[in-house]
Design a protein around this motif. Structure first.
Motif, PDB file in Angstrom:
ATOM      1  N   ALA A 129       0.948  -1.448   0.190  1.00  0.00           N
ATOM      2  CA  ALA A 129      -0.045   0.136   0.028  1.00  0.00           C
ATOM      3  C   ALA A 129       0.971   1.271   0.085  1.00  0.00           C
ATOM      4  CB  ALA A 129      -0.913   0.010   1.262  1.00  0.00           C
ATOM      5  N   SER A 130       2.019   1.377   0.486  1.00  0.00           N
ATOM      6  CA  SER A 130       2.859   2.464   0.767  1.00  0.00           C
ATOM      7  C   SER A 130       3.362   2.648  -0.726  1.00  0.00           C
ATOM      8  CB  SER A 130       3.924   2.180   1.690  1.00  0.00           C
ATOM      9  OG  SER A 130       4.819   0.982   1.307  1.00  0.00           O
ATOM     10  N   THR A 131       3.708   1.693  -1.508  1.00  0.00           N
ATOM     11  CA  THR A 131       3.980   2.033  -2.776  1.00  0.00           C
ATOM     12  C   THR A 131       3.194   2.520  -3.705  1.00  0.00           C
ATOM     13  OG1 THR A 131       5.621  -0.042  -2.621  1.00  0.00           O
ATOM     14  CG2 THR A 131       5.064   0.911  -4.981  1.00  0.00           C
ATOM     15  N   VAL A 132       1.903   2.039  -3.526  1.00  0.00           N
ATOM     16  CA  VAL A 132       0.712   2.492  -4.290  1.00  0.00           C
ATOM     17  C   VAL A 132       0.483   4.131  -3.888  1.00  0.00           C
ATOM     18  CG1 VAL A 132      -1.854   2.389  -4.576  1.00  0.00           C
ATOM     19  CG2 VAL A 132      -0.319   0.441  -4.632  1.00  0.00           C
ATOM     20  N   ARG A 133       0.597   4.353  -2.655  1.00  0.00           N
ATOM     21  CA  ARG A 133       0.444   5.777  -2.097  1.00  0.00           C
ATOM     22  C   ARG A 133       1.642   6.498  -2.677  1.00  0.00           C
ATOM     23  NH1 ARG A 133       0.526   4.348   2.586  1.00  0.00           N
ATOM     24  NH2 ARG A 133      -1.571   4.341   3.028  1.00  0.00           N
ATOM     25  N   ARG A 134       2.696   6.117  -2.942  1.00  0.00           N
ATOM     26  CA  ARG A 134       3.986   6.929  -3.384  1.00  0.00           C
ATOM     27  C   ARG A 134       3.450   7.233  -4.809  1.00  0.00           C
ATOM     28  NH1 ARG A 134       7.559   3.718  -2.646  1.00  0.00           N
ATOM     29  NH2 ARG A 134       7.860   2.810  -4.679  1.00  0.00           N
ATOM     30  N   TRP A 135       3.064   6.206  -5.502  1.00  0.00           N
ATOM     31  CA  TRP A 135       2.657   6.565  -7.055  1.00  0.00           C
ATOM     32  C   TRP A 135       1.538   7.495  -7.101  1.00  0.00           C
ATOM     33  CZ3 TRP A 135       1.721   0.481  -8.676  1.00  0.00           C
ATOM     34  CH2 TRP A 135       3.077   0.015  -8.488  1.00  0.00           C
ATOM     35  N   LEU A 136       0.637   7.596  -6.192  1.00  0.00           N
ATOM     36  CA  LEU A 136      -0.397   8.553  -6.404  1.00  0.00           C
ATOM     37  C   LEU A 136      -0.115   9.985  -6.142  1.00  0.00           C
ATOM     38  CD1 LEU A 136      -3.573   6.533  -4.873  1.00  0.00           C
ATOM     39  CD2 LEU A 136      -2.696   6.523  -7.135  1.00  0.00           C
ATOM     40  N   ARG A 137       0.906   9.944  -4.917  1.00  0.00           N
ATOM     41  CA  ARG A 137       1.275  11.053  -4.504  1.00  0.00           C
ATOM     42  C   ARG A 137       2.291  11.843  -5.620  1.00  0.00           C
ATOM     43  NH1 ARG A 137       4.755   9.745  -0.968  1.00  0.00           N
ATOM     44  NH2 ARG A 137       3.451   9.351   0.629  1.00  0.00           N
ATOM     45  N   GLU A 138       2.610  11.396  -6.626  1.00  0.00           N
ATOM     46  CA  GLU A 138       3.387  11.927  -7.673  1.00  0.00           C
ATOM     47  C   GLU A 138       2.602  12.758  -8.638  1.00  0.00           C
ATOM     48  OE1 GLU A 138       5.038   8.789  -9.732  1.00  0.00           O
ATOM     49  OE2 GLU A 138       6.385   8.509  -8.401  1.00  0.00           O
ATOM     50  N   ASP A 139       1.162  12.456  -8.639  1.00  0.00           N
ATOM     51  CA  ASP A 139       0.212  13.170  -9.607  1.00  0.00           C
ATOM     52  C   ASP A 139      -0.933  13.499  -8.457  1.00  0.00           C
ATOM     53  OD1 ASP A 139       1.307  12.554 -11.766  1.00  0.00           O
ATOM     54  OD2 ASP A 139       0.288  10.838 -12.263  1.00  0.00           O
ATOM     55  N   ALA A 140      -0.812  13.848  -7.308  1.00  0.00           N
ATOM     56  CA  ALA A 140      -1.654  14.305  -6.283  1.00  0.00           C
ATOM     57  C   ALA A 140      -3.083  13.736  -6.577  1.00  0.00           C
ATOM     58  CB  ALA A 140      -1.551  15.834  -6.372  1.00  0.00           C
ATOM     59  N   LEU A 141      -2.974  12.502  -6.548  1.00  0.00           N
ATOM     60  CA  LEU A 141      -4.358  11.653  -6.705  1.00  0.00           C
ATOM     61  C   LEU A 141      -4.701  11.175  -5.184  1.00  0.00           C
ATOM     62  CD1 LEU A 141      -3.523   9.519  -9.788  1.00  0.00           C
ATOM     63  CD2 LEU A 141      -4.873  11.662  -9.434  1.00  0.00           C
ATOM     64  N   LYS A 142      -5.863  11.542  -4.891  1.00  0.00           N
ATOM     65  CA  LYS A 142      -6.403  11.171  -3.670  1.00  0.00           C
ATOM     66  C   LYS A 142      -7.874  10.604  -3.700  1.00  0.00           C
ATOM     67  CE  LYS A 142      -3.927  14.610  -1.097  1.00  0.00           C
ATOM     68  NZ  LYS A 142      -3.792  15.818  -0.123  1.00  0.00           N
ATOM     69  N   PRO A 143      -7.808   9.410  -4.079  1.00  0.00           N
ATOM     70  CA  PRO A 143      -9.227   8.650  -4.481  1.00  0.00           C
ATOM     71  C   PRO A 143     -10.126   8.533  -3.236  1.00  0.00           C
ATOM     72  CG  PRO A 143      -7.715   7.168  -4.532  1.00  0.00           C
ATOM     73  CD  PRO A 143      -6.914   8.441  -4.398  1.00  0.00           C
ATOM     74  N   TRP A 144      -9.440   8.436  -2.201  1.00  0.00           N
ATOM     75  CA  TRP A 144     -10.204   8.364  -1.003  1.00  0.00           C
ATOM     76  C   TRP A 144     -10.939   9.298  -0.466  1.00  0.00           C
ATOM     77  CZ3 TRP A 144      -5.154   7.507  -1.618  1.00  0.00           C
ATOM     78  CH2 TRP A 144      -4.107   8.565  -1.034  1.00  0.00           C
TER      79      TRP A 144
END
Length: 258
Positions: A129-144
């Protein structure tokens, strides 16, 4: 052979060599160059600094060929990437979809749920989950996160809303409002529990928060009616035992007499 330094280079190297916040490796490299500029041999510099002769030779040669930028660490290839750019892009695309579109019984994505779905769908192998969180942080994605909105069904909404917006802008039917004209917005809050504390509240003090006793007596449910002066940021409020035309007229009387 002694190195020749410019005034700016010497000043920069002294800052690196004697600065308190300089990294240890940068301080060592700057010291080597400064000693070399004084005509010291590599063997003597190694003896004075306690470094290996090969280390002194390397950084002295780098500065001679590349100057100050050559004292920085060179880029390293690092560990090979475990996930391909395509897999990262597919993970971000999945985060931009509604969970229902993929058949997952969720209202919104979380990083653990995204990691599990990436593994289940075969997009990636096991991913944290931390890897996925790092990927999403690159494009400022917060689907939650989500923001609610209202779908407008009234075909005359624009005309109705325009009257309210004009009043907020101190305009009515195309004419500006005068100084003695007011725009008041009113509303009511029902079923407010009136609670009376059984013991007095203690005021806050030095290193002590305000203390409120947890025991209380119920005083019934009240209604709070409020009127807001839009342009002067003033609130008129009152409590009533219930709502209706009579309590509302009491609020109107309070506003008009003020």
């Amino acid at each position: 052979m002694a190195l020749t330094l410019t005034v700016s280079e010497r000043r920069r190297l002294k800052t690196m060599a004697y600065g308190r916040k300089t990294e240890y490796q940068a301080r060592q490299r700057a010291s080597i160059v400064l000693l070399a500029a004084r005509g010291r041999s590599n063997a003597r510099i190694a003896h004075e600094t306690g470094l290996h002769l090969d280390t002194v030779r390397v950084w002295r040669g780098r500065f001679a060929h590349g100057g100050l930028p050559a004292l920085a660490d060179r880029k390293r290839s690092g560990r090979p990437a475990h996930f391909t750019p395509v897999q990262v892009a597919e993970a971000k695309a999945l985060a931009c979809q509604l969970p229902a579109e993929t058949g997952v019984p969720l209202s919104q994505w979380s990083c653990p749920e995204l990691a599990a779905e990436l593994t289940t769908s075969g997009i990636t192998d096991t991913v944290s989950a931390s890897t996925v969180r790092r990927w999403l942080r690159e494009d400022a994605l917060k689907p939650w996160q989500y923001r609610s909105w209202i779908f407008i069904r009234d075909p005359d909404f624009r005309a109705k809303a325009q009257r309210v917006l004009d009043l907020y802008a101190r305009t009515f039917e195309g004419f500006p409002l005068g100084e003695d004209q007011y725009v008041v917005s009113s509303d009511e809050k029902t079923s407010i529990q009136a609670r009376c504390r059984c013991h007095p509240t203690l005021a806050p003090g030095q290193a002590r928060a305000m203390r409120v006793n947890h025991e209380y007596g119920r005083g019934g449910a009240l209604a709070y009616l409020a009127a807001y002066d839009v342009h002067r940021a003033q609130v008129f409020g009152r409590c009533e035992p219930k709502t209706g035309i009579v309590p509302f007229m009491n609020l109107v009387t309070q506003v008009m007499t003020t």
